[in-house]
Write an enzyme that holds these catalytic residues in place. Structure first.
Site, PDB file in Angstrom:
ATOM      1  N   PRO A 234      31.715  33.988  80.296  1.00 54.05           N
ATOM      2  CG  PRO A 234      33.577  32.621  80.716  1.00 54.05           C
ATOM      3  CD  PRO A 234      33.186  33.948  80.142  1.00 54.05           C
ATOM      4  CB  CYS A 356      41.572  41.033  80.160  1.00 52.49           C
ATOM      5  SG  CYS A 356      40.731  40.335  78.752  1.00 52.49           S
TER       6      CYS A 356
HETATM    7  C1  LIG Z   1      35.250  39.777  78.310  1.00 50.84           C
HETATM    8  S1  LIG Z   1      33.920  38.737  78.008  1.00 50.84           S
HETATM    9  C2  LIG Z   1      33.049  38.763  79.532  1.00 50.84           C
HETATM   10  C3  LIG Z   1      33.646  37.864  80.586  1.00 50.84           C
HETATM   11  C4  LIG Z   1      32.736  37.743  81.788  1.00 50.84           C
HETATM   12  N1  LIG Z   1      32.430  39.038  82.354  1.00 50.84           N
HETATM   13  C5  LIG Z   1      33.336  36.876  82.876  1.00 50.84           C
HETATM   14  O1  LIG Z   1      33.887  37.383  83.838  1.00 50.84           O
HETATM   15  O2  LIG Z   1      33.257  35.660  82.770  1.00 50.84           O
HETATM   16  C6  LIG Z   1      32.895  39.738  77.011  1.00 50.84           C
HETATM   17  C7  LIG Z   1      31.546  39.115  76.707  1.00 50.84           C
HETATM   18  O3  LIG Z   1      30.732  40.125  76.140  1.00 50.84           O
HETATM   19  C8  LIG Z   1      29.833  39.506  75.255  1.00 50.84           C
HETATM   20  N2  LIG Z   1      29.264  40.585  74.422  1.00 50.84           N
HETATM   21  C9  LIG Z   1      29.828  41.250  73.397  1.00 50.84           C
HETATM   22  N3  LIG Z   1      29.002  42.203  72.935  1.00 50.84           N
HETATM   23  C10 LIG Z   1      27.886  42.145  73.695  1.00 50.84           C
HETATM   24  C11 LIG Z   1      26.665  42.883  73.719  1.00 50.84           C
HETATM   25  N4  LIG Z   1      26.427  43.871  72.838  1.00 50.84           N
HETATM   26  N5  LIG Z   1      25.736  42.554  74.642  1.00 50.84           N
HETATM   27  C12 LIG Z   1      25.955  41.565  75.535  1.00 50.84           C
HETATM   28  N6  LIG Z   1      27.096  40.822  75.553  1.00 50.84           N
HETATM   29  C13 LIG Z   1      28.035  41.117  74.650  1.00 50.84           C
HETATM   30  C14 LIG Z   1      30.690  38.497  74.554  1.00 50.84           C
HETATM   31  O4  LIG Z   1      29.902  37.478  73.987  1.00 50.84           O
HETATM   32  C15 LIG Z   1      31.567  38.000  75.694  1.00 50.84           C
HETATM   33  O5  LIG Z   1      31.013  36.844  76.250  1.00 50.84           O
END
Ligand SMILES: C[S@@+](CC[C@H](N)C(=O)[O-])C[C@H]1O[C@@H](n2cnc3c(N)ncnc32)[C@H](O)[C@@H]1O
Length: 492
Positions: A234, A356
């Site tokens: 987010p 995390c």
């Molecule tokens: C750990 S969260 C990221 C949190 C974010 N960095 C923050 O600090 O608010 C991981 C995110 O990666 C996204 N995601 C998963 N696979 C992905 C992909 N192949 N390409 C882009 N986003 C991806 C998910 O939808 C999720 O929102």
């Protein structure tokens, strides 16, 4: 869909080992993720007491609902918000409320405790007891740390100055300090609520765990540079990057999840971020050779992970034995693919990888495999004074935990490309040894990085020699080089 119902669905899936709670919550696409996450965590935490109440009141027999839903509703009724989601379940639960309350009171009397928290099993209490401070990142796009401190002081908070030890982060109500590691971070007593505070609503402060501030802080992109946030929603780290970049340059942010991107848009607007370009796209499909990314020198990669470092989930499947190994392997493989993809951007200089998760498979093992496959990159020894390091031999990386850093469990690695001159200094032999030896020894080369702004003091010649002498081919080359040098000197 109703929050209670969704929470019950997630608890059931977690029991069937279909995923970790955090992932299931995020994958649920529920509109209010925060509310759902809190309800799932709390119900899970009190699960055994809720089970006891449900059994002794024969609630399932009376209501014909599934046990997970019963747990969520009983939690909400007796310990939570009082079933705000409403609907027919609310009416049904109200019918049983006095019996349920009486049962909770009976259990408390039997256990001679007065608070709900004291009913928790000892291991859960231990985790709950390790309550984390409330970390507040000052959004320097909108204000300064000094102005935020002044505002908070005038608002009745008591400022105790700059923290210098971890113990200084143990704060009582209304007290706050500046963090000892991160200059834009203020620290308050656990559970200090800022959601209705002016500074939060106006985007002057961001509520972000300290460990989660590390990636952008370590990447430290310069204003005007081009940066990618690969898995961005987010968006807390994106807004942190934008603040460091002073909104100058280009910040490309990708995410697969449309709902999370929508939340992110709101967050970035509130935070005053303007240098970003959001894309609903799979990072793995982004073409590194596309002209629009030709100047990208920094990437922040915070991919999906097991979430095993999140404190409220510690009691659930939090160690490697319990966690589904197949799932971990699949996450690690995805994380490595993202990492390898990130390193393909032609002008990339630095990449920060974070999770995390507390699992070695998603952290040190991913980095080790990546170094093996990308010998032109090394791990930088980041933040020398940080108290918790990556598992050996990757001590250049950072780890975080409730006990050692008073944060959620977290992992961060800073990768840096060897510059041409550095490569020359190290000799191509180092690159060869990367490819030729087993992954564990790869880090020996990474462990002795040439000096850079984040690395430790330059190594001794002795260490350098030891590092270079890892393989026969390396020492052979060195000998030949020395012979050549000697010959040249003789000629002179
Ligand atoms: C750990 S969260 C990221 C949190 C974010 N960095 C923050 O600090 O608010 C991981 C995110 O990666 C996204 N995601 C998963 N696979 C992905 C992909 N192949 N390409 C882009 N986003 C991806 C998910 O939808 C999720 O929102």
């Amino acid at each position: 869909m109703n929050c209670n119902f969704k929470a019950a669905e997630i608890l059931e899936k977690a029991e069937k080992k279909q995923g970790a709670l955090k992932t299931l919550v995020y994958d649920s696409k529920f509109a209010n993720i925060k509310q759902l996450f809190a309800l799932v965590c709390e119900t899970h935490k009190f699960s055994s007491i809720l089970q006891e109440i449900i059994e002794s009141t024969k609630l399932l027999k009376h209501t014909k609902i599934r046990v997970q839903l019963a747990k969520v509703l009983v939690y909400d009724l007796l310990m939570g918000q009082g079933i705000k989601c409403g609907g027919s379940w609310k009416a049904m639960m109200m019918k049983h409320r006095s019996r349920l309350q009486a049962e909770l009171a009976r259990i408390k009397i039997k256990q001679k405790v007065s608070r709900n928290e004291d009913l928790l099993p000892a291991r859960v209490q231990r985790v709950a007891g390790e309550q984390l401070p409330r970390y507040v990142r000052v959004n320097t796009l909108k204000t300064t740390v000094e102005d935020a401190v002044d505002y908070l002081k005038r608002d009745g908070f008591s400022y105790l100055g700059q923290a210098s030890r971890l113990d200084d982060l143990t704060l009582k109500k209304k007290e706050f300090v500046k963090d000892l590691h991160l200059p834009q971070l203020l620290v308050f007593a656990p559970k200090t609520d800022f959601h209705n505070h002016f500074l939060y609503k106006a985007g002057h402060i961001i509520l972000q765990d300290k460990a989660s501030c590390l990636p952008a802080f370590l990447l430290n992109p310069t204003p005007g540079s081009h940066v990618i946030d690969a898995c961005a929603a987010p968006g807390n780290k994106t807004s942190h990057l934008a603040a460091i970049m002073e909104n100058k340059g280009k910040l490309f942010a990708f995410d697969l999840d449309a709902k999370r991107l929508a939340t992110m848009s709101t967050l970035l607007l509130r935070a005053g971020v303007t240098c970003h370009k959001l894309a609903h796209q799979d990072f793995l499909t982004i073409d590194p050779d596309s002209p629009q990314y030709k100047d990208v020198e920094n990437i922040l990669l915070d991919p999906s992970c097991s979430g095993s470092g999140m404190v409220c989930l510690k009691d659930h499947a939090s160690n490697e034995e319990e966690e589904d190994q197949t799932r971990l392997a699949s996450l690690a493989s995805f994380q490595l693919r993202c990492l390898n993809h990130g390193l393909r951007f032609p002008r990339l200089k630095r990449l920060v990888y974070s999770t995390c998760s507390i699992h070695r498979q998603e952290n040190e093992e991913v980095i080790t495999a990546c170094l093996h496959q990308n010998p032109n990159f090394r791990v930088v020894h980041a933040l020398a004074h940080w108290p918790e390091r990556g598992l050996e031999p990757l001590s250049q990386c950072l780890r975080a935990s409730t006990s050692k850093t008073r944060t959620h469990g977290f992992f961060v690695a800073l990768l840096e490309k060897h510059s041409m001159s550095r490569d020359m200094k190290l000799g191509t032999a180092v690159q060869m040894s990367h490819q030729d030896v087993a992954p564990q020894s790869l880090t020996v080369c990474g462990k002795r990085p040439p000096a850079s702004e984040d690395s430790e003091a330059p190594e001794t010649e002795e260490q350098q020699t030891a590092a270079e002498g890892q393989t026969d081919s390396t020492s052979g080359k060195k000998k030949r080089k020395r012979k050549k040098k000697k010959a040249a000197a003789t000629v002179k």
